[in-house]
Design a protein around this motif. Structure first.
Motif, short mmCIF file in Angstrom:
data_model
loop_
_atom_site.label_atom_id
_atom_site.label_comp_id
_atom_site.label_asym_id
_atom_site.label_seq_id
_atom_site.Cartn_x
_atom_site.Cartn_y
_atom_site.Cartn_z
N VAL A 17 -8.45 2.18 15.82
CA VAL A 17 -8.84 0.94 15.15
C VAL A 17 -10.08 1.17 14.29
CG1 VAL A 17 -9.71 -1.40 15.51
CG2 VAL A 17 -7.79 -0.58 16.85
N ALA A 18 -11.05 1.94 14.81
CA ALA A 18 -12.27 2.22 14.05
C ALA A 18 -11.97 3.02 12.80
CB ALA A 18 -13.27 2.97 14.94
N GLU A 19 -11.09 4.03 12.91
CA GLU A 19 -10.74 4.82 11.74
C GLU A 19 -10.02 3.98 10.70
OE1 GLU A 19 -8.52 8.10 13.18
OE2 GLU A 19 -10.24 9.09 14.13
N MET A 20 -9.10 3.11 11.16
CA MET A 20 -8.39 2.25 10.23
C MET A 20 -9.35 1.27 9.54
SD MET A 20 -4.94 1.40 12.43
CE MET A 20 -4.37 0.25 11.21
N SER A 21 -10.33 0.75 10.28
CA SER A 21 -11.30 -0.16 9.68
C SER A 21 -12.14 0.54 8.64
CB SER A 21 -12.21 -0.76 10.77
OG SER A 21 -11.45 -1.46 11.73
N MET A 22 -12.55 1.79 8.93
CA MET A 22 -13.33 2.54 7.95
C MET A 22 -12.50 2.84 6.71
SD MET A 22 -15.42 5.21 10.41
CE MET A 22 -16.22 5.98 9.02
N GLY A 23 -11.24 3.21 6.92
CA GLY A 23 -10.38 3.45 5.77
C GLY A 23 -10.17 2.20 4.93
N LEU A 24 -10.00 1.06 5.62
CA LEU A 24 -9.86 -0.20 4.89
C LEU A 24 -11.11 -0.53 4.09
CD1 LEU A 24 -8.18 -2.75 4.28
CD2 LEU A 24 -9.16 -3.79 6.35
N GLY A 25 -12.28 -0.27 4.70
CA GLY A 25 -13.53 -0.54 4.00
C GLY A 25 -13.69 0.35 2.77
N ARG A 26 -13.35 1.66 2.93
CA ARG A 26 -13.43 2.55 1.77
C ARG A 26 -12.47 2.12 0.67
NH1 ARG A 26 -13.35 6.62 5.98
NH2 ARG A 26 -15.47 7.47 6.31
N GLY A 27 -11.28 1.69 1.08
CA GLY A 27 -10.33 1.24 0.08
C GLY A 27 -10.82 0.01 -0.67
N CYS A 28 -11.39 -0.95 0.07
CA CYS A 28 -11.94 -2.14 -0.58
C CYS A 28 -13.09 -1.78 -1.52
CB CYS A 28 -12.41 -3.15 0.47
SG CYS A 28 -11.08 -3.85 1.47
N ARG A 29 -13.91 -0.81 -1.09
CA ARG A 29 -15.02 -0.37 -1.94
C ARG A 29 -14.51 0.24 -3.24
NH1 ARG A 29 -18.22 4.66 0.17
NH2 ARG A 29 -16.16 5.51 -0.43
N ASP A 30 -13.48 1.09 -3.11
CA ASP A 30 -12.92 1.71 -4.32
C ASP A 30 -12.31 0.67 -5.24
OD1 ASP A 30 -13.72 4.11 -3.27
OD2 ASP A 30 -11.73 4.59 -2.41
N VAL A 31 -11.63 -0.34 -4.66
CA VAL A 31 -11.04 -1.38 -5.48
C VAL A 31 -12.11 -2.16 -6.23
CG1 VAL A 31 -9.75 -3.56 -5.41
CG2 VAL A 31 -8.96 -1.62 -4.08
N VAL A 32 -13.20 -2.46 -5.53
CA VAL A 32 -14.30 -3.19 -6.16
C VAL A 32 -14.91 -2.36 -7.28
CG1 VAL A 32 -16.60 -4.15 -5.78
CG2 VAL A 32 -14.78 -4.61 -4.15
N ARG A 33 -15.10 -1.03 -7.04
CA ARG A 33 -15.70 -0.18 -8.08
C ARG A 33 -14.81 -0.07 -9.31
NH1 ARG A 33 -18.13 4.97 -4.62
NH2 ARG A 33 -19.98 3.89 -3.79
N GLN A 34 -13.52 0.02 -9.09
CA GLN A 34 -12.61 0.22 -10.20
C GLN A 34 -12.28 -1.07 -10.95
OE1 GLN A 34 -9.18 2.26 -8.72
NE2 GLN A 34 -10.39 3.99 -7.89
N SER A 35 -12.22 -2.18 -10.20
CA SER A 35 -11.77 -3.44 -10.81
C SER A 35 -12.90 -4.37 -11.18
CB SER A 35 -10.81 -4.16 -9.85
OG SER A 35 -9.71 -3.34 -9.53
#
Length: 524
Positions: free
Chosen positions: A50-68
């Motif tokens: 669960v912790a790894e999935m949460s970190m991956g989700l956070g990184r993905g949201c960060r990348d989306v925010v940076r790109q969009s």
């Protein structure tokens, strides 16, 4: 004899004893300890996942925010990039307080998140809520009311206040409204004020309420007869005043209809009339009903069409054995001042004691009968109380006889004064009801009270009570002397000219009697 083969092939199936952890009839031991270790291992691995999935989700949201969002060619940066740059440049000096090896964007994001969490935590009330009131149960007090025995064998409980019967200058008899008792009377009236005006106040329990016995077939005519029997039993032999407040006013109206020769006058405060009175116009009906809650309208409908259904609602409210608020129990819509007043300790204490006495017998039938009486056919209309010439009957002969008759014209209806005090901000009994009474009974004197509601004027107001008594009885004269006899309880104002004429006539009669006496003595 064949030997038992322990190495049996189950075709891939798991034996029952292996599936449920049984091995050779032994339970627990090493197998149970192994199961616990397995569960612990799976829980830890699940938490890591669960912790790894949460970190991956956070990184993905960060990348989306940076790109969009933060990208230079994004809509957000084209519209808000320049203002945000100016804003951060103005407060860039705050970065000096941050560690040198930390990215300012990352640091300020963490600080903002912690601040939001801290404010949310501080805004949560960790103390126990004290707004929920404690449940208070009804207490039935020991009986001890004064009672009279009626001709039909029933007992009627009553309470007296003020001066004694022999000293009473004015007598007032009143019935209480719905969900009340003889203890109500005039709430909070001081005995010293009654003594000052020489008033005797008698309040009685309606049949089935308080300590009065139920009536098997009661109506408003029987209610008026009960009041008449009570007046004789307590020594009120002359005319008396009737007091009607709220729904208890229908018993005062009945006294005016069936006992017009015994009643000196009527004192009404926020009087309730039959909302189905046939004399009401459509406009008066609409104005009256629009002020009531939907639940109260529904209760009126049940009382008129299906009165037996009211018992269910009464058993779940004031007959449940638990105290409650008057506006919730009776489905009342109250004005601003009434809402504040009913929550004052002096009113709550009075109201709870009055309700406890009212439901003493725990019998729902009297309450259903009272609600039904309010909206059913009273047996008369308020227009019947209007002063008019007595009709001798139908037909031309009787009409001609009435025209040429030398007898004195007889009047019907109630001839005494009727005073109404009505709050303009009253939502329980709308002021339009007082306007209706004034229309059908033109001689009625209506006193409109600005900013007053249903309770604020009549309950615990010494100045209000004094104003009422002064309006009815004039200046206070105190109780009567014991040797003085009361002929009529209506204050009579004699004109000065009439008084002089009466004195002259009395003087002439005395002179004639003296001349006759002198002539008789001369003849002798």
């Amino acid at each position: 004899m064949d030997e038992v083969n322990d190495n049996v092939d189950y075709g891939g199936a798991v034996p029952l004893h292996a599936e449920f952890g049984f091995d050779g009839g032994s339970v627990g031991g090493d197998q149970a300890g192994g199961d616990f270790q397995d569960w612990k291992y799976h829980a830890v691995e699940f938490a890591k996942g669960v912790a790894e999935m949460s970190m991956g989700l956070g990184r993905g949201c960060r990348d989306v925010v940076r790109q969009s969002v933060i990208a230079k060619d994004s809509y957000f940066m084209r519209r808000f990039g320049t203002p945000c740059t100016r804003f951060f440049a103005r407060f860039s000096f705050l970065n000096e307080y941050l560690p040198e090896d930390r990215d300012p964007v990352h640091s300020w994001s963490v600080i903002l998140f912690v601040a939001v969490v801290a404010i949310a935590a501080l805004s949560v009330n960790t103390e126990h809520s004290t707004s929920t009131p404690l449940v208070k149960r009804l207490y039935i007090h020991p009986s001890g009311a004064s009672r009279i025995l009626l001709p039909d064998g029933r007992h009627l409980a009553y309470q007296e206040q003020g001066v004694s019967a022999v000293k009473a200058r004015f007598s007032i008899i009143t019935a209480h409204p719905f969900l009340s008792s003889r203890l109500a009377g005039i709430p909070g009236v001081k005995d010293s004020l009654l003594q000052e005006f020489g008033i005797r106040l008698v309040t009685y329990d309606l049949p089935g309420f308080g300590e009065s016995d139920p009536h098997p077939n009661r109506n408003l005519e029987s209610s008026a007869l009960d009041l008449l029997q009570l007046s004789y039993a307590v020594g009120v032999t002359d005319k008396f005043w009737v007091l009607g407040y709220s729904t208890g006013s229908m018993h005062a109206w009945a006294a005016l209809r069936y006992l017009p020769d015994r009643v000196a006058g009527a004192l009404m405060v926020a009087p309730m009339v039959n909302p189905y009175d046939p004399s009401m116009t459509k406009k008066e009906i609409s104005r009256t009903w629009e002020n009531w809650t939907a639940r109260r309208k529904f209760m009126f409908f049940l009382a008129r069409r299906f009165p037996r259904c009211l018992g269910y609602f009464y058993h779940h409210s004031f007959l449940s054995g638990i105290h409650g608020q008057i506006d919730k129990w009776l489905s009342l819509s109250l004005g601003r001042r009434d809402k504040a007043f009913i929550r004052e300790p002096i009113f709550e204490e009075f109201w709870q004691r009055d309700v406890e006495e009212s439901v003493r017998q725990r019998n729902v039938k009297p309450f259903v009968e009272e609600a039904k009486l309010q909206v059913s056919n009273w047996g008369f209309s308020l227009s019947d109380l209007k002063i008019q010439k007595k009709r001798f009957g139908k037909g031309i002969i009787l009409w001609l006889k009435s025209l040429y008759s030398q007898d004195e014209e007889q009047l019907t209806g109630f001839l005494g004064p009727i005073h109404i005090w009505q709050g303009v901000d009253d939502k329980v009994v709308p002021p339009y009801m007082a306007d209706f009474v004034e229309r059908v009974l033109p001689g009625t004197m209506v006193h409109k009270l600005l900013y007053e509601g249903h309770f604020t004027y009549f309950y615990f107001c010494d100045e209000c009570h004094k104003q009422i008594f002064t309006t009815l009885f004039g200046k206070p004269q105190g109780p009567l002397a014991i040797a003085t006899a009361v002929v009529d309880q209506i204050p009579v104002q004699v004109d000065s000219k009439e008084q002089e004429q009466n004195n002259e006539e009395n003087q002439e009669n005395n002179e004639e009697k003296e001349e006759d006496t002198i002539g008789d003595s001369a003849m002798d």
